[in-house]
Design an enzyme around this catalytic site. Structure first.
Site, mmCIF file in Angstrom:
data_model
loop_
_atom_site.group_PDB
_atom_site.id
_atom_site.type_symbol
_atom_site.label_atom_id
_atom_site.label_comp_id
_atom_site.label_asym_id
_atom_site.label_seq_id
_atom_site.Cartn_x
_atom_site.Cartn_y
_atom_site.Cartn_z
ATOM 1 N N ARG A 194 -11.248 -21.471 7.709
ATOM 2 C CA ARG A 194 -10.066 -20.890 8.324
ATOM 3 C C ARG A 194 -10.254 -20.550 9.807
ATOM 4 O O ARG A 194 -11.090 -19.740 9.779
ATOM 5 C CB ARG A 194 -9.181 -19.870 7.426
ATOM 6 C CG ARG A 194 -7.932 -19.249 8.044
ATOM 7 C CD ARG A 194 -7.133 -18.623 6.855
ATOM 8 N NE ARG A 194 -7.958 -17.383 6.731
ATOM 9 C CZ ARG A 194 -7.285 -16.213 5.900
ATOM 10 N NH1 ARG A 194 -6.113 -16.512 5.236
ATOM 11 N NH2 ARG A 194 -8.057 -15.412 5.552
ATOM 12 N N ASN A 236 9.771 -6.519 4.581
ATOM 13 C CA ASN A 236 8.750 -7.257 3.987
ATOM 14 C C ASN A 236 8.604 -6.441 2.589
ATOM 15 O O ASN A 236 7.557 -6.466 2.299
ATOM 16 C CB ASN A 236 7.523 -6.902 5.031
ATOM 17 C CG ASN A 236 6.622 -7.874 4.680
ATOM 18 O OD1 ASN A 236 6.668 -8.934 3.751
ATOM 19 N ND2 ASN A 236 5.447 -7.780 5.097
ATOM 20 N N LYS A 272 -3.989 -3.376 16.000
ATOM 21 C CA LYS A 272 -4.681 -2.357 15.195
ATOM 22 C C LYS A 272 -5.711 -1.388 16.334
ATOM 23 O O LYS A 272 -5.715 -0.206 16.266
ATOM 24 C CB LYS A 272 -5.360 -2.719 14.072
ATOM 25 C CG LYS A 272 -4.516 -3.103 13.000
ATOM 26 C CD LYS A 272 -3.501 -2.007 12.378
ATOM 27 C CE LYS A 272 -2.519 -2.457 11.313
ATOM 28 N NZ LYS A 272 -1.391 -1.510 11.129
ATOM 29 N N ILE A 315 0.718 -1.255 0.026
ATOM 30 C CA ILE A 315 -0.028 -0.062 -0.030
ATOM 31 C C ILE A 315 0.936 1.241 -0.056
ATOM 32 O O ILE A 315 0.598 2.196 -0.744
ATOM 33 C CB ILE A 315 -1.138 0.011 1.170
ATOM 34 C CG1 ILE A 315 -1.754 -1.314 1.265
ATOM 35 C CG2 ILE A 315 -1.963 1.261 1.260
ATOM 36 C CD1 ILE A 315 -2.445 -1.444 2.591
ATOM 37 N N SER A 344 -7.311 -1.215 10.279
ATOM 38 C CA SER A 344 -8.067 -2.247 9.435
ATOM 39 C C SER A 344 -9.460 -2.306 9.823
ATOM 40 O O SER A 344 -9.850 -2.232 11.111
ATOM 41 C CB SER A 344 -6.958 -3.548 9.810
ATOM 42 O OG SER A 344 -7.832 -4.660 9.479
ATOM 43 N N TYR A 379 -2.687 -9.522 15.738
ATOM 44 C CA TYR A 379 -2.460 -8.542 14.970
ATOM 45 C C TYR A 379 -3.596 -7.668 14.929
ATOM 46 O O TYR A 379 -3.437 -6.223 14.839
ATOM 47 C CB TYR A 379 -2.530 -9.170 13.431
ATOM 48 C CG TYR A 379 -2.838 -8.060 12.273
ATOM 49 C CD1 TYR A 379 -2.102 -7.236 11.680
ATOM 50 C CD2 TYR A 379 -3.998 -7.994 11.772
ATOM 51 C CE1 TYR A 379 -2.240 -6.381 10.845
ATOM 52 C CE2 TYR A 379 -4.508 -7.205 10.667
ATOM 53 C CZ TYR A 379 -3.646 -6.325 10.644
ATOM 54 O OH TYR A 379 -4.122 -5.460 9.372
ATOM 55 N N PHE A 408 -10.436 -2.009 4.288
ATOM 56 C CA PHE A 408 -11.041 -3.402 3.975
ATOM 57 C C PHE A 408 -9.921 -4.048 3.225
ATOM 58 O O PHE A 408 -8.865 -4.163 3.731
ATOM 59 C CB PHE A 408 -12.409 -3.217 3.385
ATOM 60 C CG PHE A 408 -13.432 -2.768 4.387
ATOM 61 C CD1 PHE A 408 -13.127 -1.403 4.955
ATOM 62 C CD2 PHE A 408 -14.387 -3.697 5.219
ATOM 63 C CE1 PHE A 408 -13.992 -0.934 6.229
ATOM 64 C CE2 PHE A 408 -15.214 -3.337 5.993
ATOM 65 C CZ PHE A 408 -14.890 -1.761 6.626
ATOM 66 N N ASN A 409 -10.221 -4.791 2.210
ATOM 67 C CA ASN A 409 -9.369 -5.794 1.586
ATOM 68 C C ASN A 409 -8.719 -5.219 0.210
ATOM 69 O O ASN A 409 -9.239 -5.298 -0.911
ATOM 70 C CB ASN A 409 -10.127 -7.256 1.073
ATOM 71 C CG ASN A 409 -10.478 -7.913 2.526
ATOM 72 O OD1 ASN A 409 -11.223 -7.622 3.403
ATOM 73 N ND2 ASN A 409 -9.745 -9.186 2.781
HETATM 74 C C1 UD1 Z 1 -7.533 -10.156 7.222
HETATM 75 C C2 UD1 Z 1 -8.048 -8.963 7.853
HETATM 76 C C3 UD1 Z 1 -7.642 -7.829 7.405
HETATM 77 C C4 UD1 Z 1 -6.046 -7.633 7.395
HETATM 78 C C5 UD1 Z 1 -5.461 -8.816 6.334
HETATM 79 C C6 UD1 Z 1 -4.088 -8.984 6.576
HETATM 80 C C7 UD1 Z 1 -10.263 -9.404 8.611
HETATM 81 C C8 UD1 Z 1 -11.682 -9.256 8.467
HETATM 82 N N1 UD1 Z 1 -9.362 -9.027 7.850
HETATM 83 O O1 UD1 Z 1 -8.050 -10.193 5.654
HETATM 84 O O2 UD1 Z 1 -8.024 -6.639 8.148
HETATM 85 O O3 UD1 Z 1 -5.451 -6.324 6.967
HETATM 86 O O4 UD1 Z 1 -6.118 -10.088 6.784
HETATM 87 O O5 UD1 Z 1 -3.419 -9.989 5.967
HETATM 88 O O6 UD1 Z 1 -9.834 -9.716 9.878
HETATM 89 N N2 UD1 Z 1 -9.248 -17.254 1.416
HETATM 90 C C9 UD1 Z 1 -9.561 -18.319 1.060
HETATM 91 N N3 UD1 Z 1 -8.229 -19.109 0.367
HETATM 92 C C10 UD1 Z 1 -7.068 -18.595 0.584
HETATM 93 C C11 UD1 Z 1 -7.040 -17.203 1.222
HETATM 94 C C12 UD1 Z 1 -8.148 -16.707 1.519
HETATM 95 O O7 UD1 Z 1 -10.423 -18.937 0.804
HETATM 96 O O8 UD1 Z 1 -6.144 -19.057 0.453
HETATM 97 C C13 UD1 Z 1 -10.441 -16.572 1.974
HETATM 98 C C14 UD1 Z 1 -10.423 -16.150 3.295
HETATM 99 O O9 UD1 Z 1 -11.243 -17.147 3.948
HETATM 100 C C15 UD1 Z 1 -11.419 -14.601 3.323
HETATM 101 C C16 UD1 Z 1 -11.143 -14.172 2.173
HETATM 102 O O10 UD1 Z 1 -10.692 -15.176 1.217
HETATM 103 O O11 UD1 Z 1 -12.662 -15.146 3.297
HETATM 104 C C17 UD1 Z 1 -9.982 -13.058 2.236
HETATM 105 O O12 UD1 Z 1 -9.028 -13.677 2.896
HETATM 106 P P1 UD1 Z 1 -7.584 -12.485 3.303
HETATM 107 O O13 UD1 Z 1 -7.037 -12.249 1.786
HETATM 108 O O14 UD1 Z 1 -6.754 -13.480 3.861
HETATM 109 O O15 UD1 Z 1 -7.878 -11.472 3.824
HETATM 110 P P2 UD1 Z 1 -8.855 -11.246 5.032
HETATM 111 O O16 UD1 Z 1 -8.934 -12.666 6.185
HETATM 112 O O17 UD1 Z 1 -10.154 -10.967 5.064
#
Ligand code: UD1
Length: 336
Positions: free
Chosen positions: A293, A35, A153, A12, A124, A149, A178-179
């Site tokens: 997860r 990183n 925040k 970012i 976050s 983590y 958000f993401n």
């Molecule tokens: C989380 C945090 C976010 C943080 C980020 C840092 C929450 C809501 N969000 O994001 O604040 O900045 O981590 O890393 O706590 N998924 C799969 N397969 C994979 C990877 C992910 O199915 O291999 C799914 C996850 O279950 C999730 C979605 O994809 O539903 C997004 O996951 P990810 O990209 O890891 O982000 P968050 O966990 O939402």
């Protein structure tokens, strides 16, 4: 304005540095590349056609940071430098508390010492935990953090609020991301996960590139339309732009504390991300459905009314744009 950007070579951070330059500001990068990669600096210079000043410094080193503040006398700070892997933070909490909180308190102490009034902080949506009501507004109560983590925040936001209350003239903008996904449309900068990616989109692009065998979708038995988790995916360039608007606003003020959600306000399931990636990039993705997860919230997306109204910020890029740019970055990286 002259703005110190900690973590300015990161995902970012690097996009924010580009946007700062495009809006006529002068970013000063602080990064120790634990990183991120130094080559990102020359990529930023290539995109912007400008030389960028940088310091290889750990933000936990107070004395080194002190020298930079003294030398640069910045107008503000955008503080990104922090660890962000949720799972790792559960196994190594002290690493997260030491790094994420010491760097923040160092920066705030130096803002006092050198009379720097403006800071934008990377928070976050994780601070909302499992929210009672979706979409979340900035007034939605924060629930106990789901991970160390997330706790860094929440505590980071609390430190900033206490600091704000004790000072006469500091301006703070807390951005709850958000993401963030995607990459710069030039394909020159993007996310550089170290080792196996934790996040969804880098895992998808590495799978499509043949680096990973298959994506595991973490659970399809949630109470959502297709059973997979819902998130609010935002293009990293849109997120970067929000930082510029945020710092430009507070810099005109005296004693201001802002909190904004930065998301597009649309909830998208994991399978929708996979399908959109396949469609927009004409790629077939190998994926399997796996177990849930630990620590995942079922659904979270933003109400972004506040940032849209107060900062006049609006996302320019769609999910399709972000997934096209992410794939473009992945392909370019492999060819370099
Ligand atoms: C989380 C945090 C976010 C943080 C980020 C840092 C929450 C809501 N969000 O994001 O604040 O900045 O981590 O890393 O706590 N998924 C799969 N397969 C994979 C990877 C992910 O199915 O291999 C799914 C996850 O279950 C999730 C979605 O994809 O539903 C997004 O996951 P990810 O990209 O890891 O982000 P968050 O966990 O939402």
């Amino acid at each position: 304005m002259k703005i110190i950007v900690t973590g300015g070579a990161g995902f970012i951070g690097s996009h924010t540095v580009v946007e700062l330059i495009e809006r006529g500001h002068t970013p000063i990068i602080i990064d120790d590349y634990r990183n991120s990669k130094p080559f990102i600096l020359s990529r930023i210079e290539e995109i912007t056609n400008t030389t960028v000043k940088s310091y290889n410094i750990d933000c936990c080193s107070f004395d080194k940071l002190d020298k930079v503040f003294k030398e640069e006398q910045p107008d503000g700070i955008i503080h990104f430098a922090a660890y962000k892997a949720v799972g790792e933070s559960v196994n190594q909490p002290l690493k997260y508390y030491n790094n994420n909180l010491n760097s923040l308190t160092n920066i705030l102490s130096l803002m006092q010492k050198h009379k720097v009034d403006n800071i934008v902080f990377s928070s976050s949506c994780t601070v909302y935990g499992t929210a009672e009501k979706i979409p979340v507004t900035e007034k939605t109560p924060r629930k106990p953090a789901e991970s160390p983590y997330g706790n860094t925040k929440q505590v980071g936001e609390d430190i900033l609020t206490d600091f704000f209350n004790s000072e006469h003239d500091k301006n703070i903008s807390i951005l709850r991301y958000f993401n963030p996904i995607g990459a710069h449309p030039s394909g020159l900068i993007g996310e550089l996960p170290i080792g196996t990616p934790n996040n969804l989109v880098p895992y998808i692009t590495q799978t499509a590139a043949g680096i990973r065998k298959e994506l595991t979708v973490f659970g399809d038995d949630y109470t959502t339309k297709d059973g997979t988790c819902i998130r609010d995916y935002i293009h990293v360039v849109d997120l970067a732009t929000a930082h510029i608007y945020a710092i430009e606003k507070i810099a005109k003020q005296s004693k201001q504390l802002d909190i904004y959600n930065v998301g597009v306000g649309i909830g998208t399931t994991v399978l929708e991300v996979v399908q959109t990636f396949e469609e927009v990039n004409n790629q077939k993705l190998n994926y399997i459905i796996g177990n849930r997860r630990a620590g995942d919230v079922v659904e979270i997306y933003s109400d972004n009314t506040k940032i849209v109204e107060e900062l006049n910020w609006k996302p320019k890029y769609s999910l399709k744009d972000a997934l096209r740019d992410a794939w473009n970055w992945q392909k370019k990286m492999q060819n370099d």
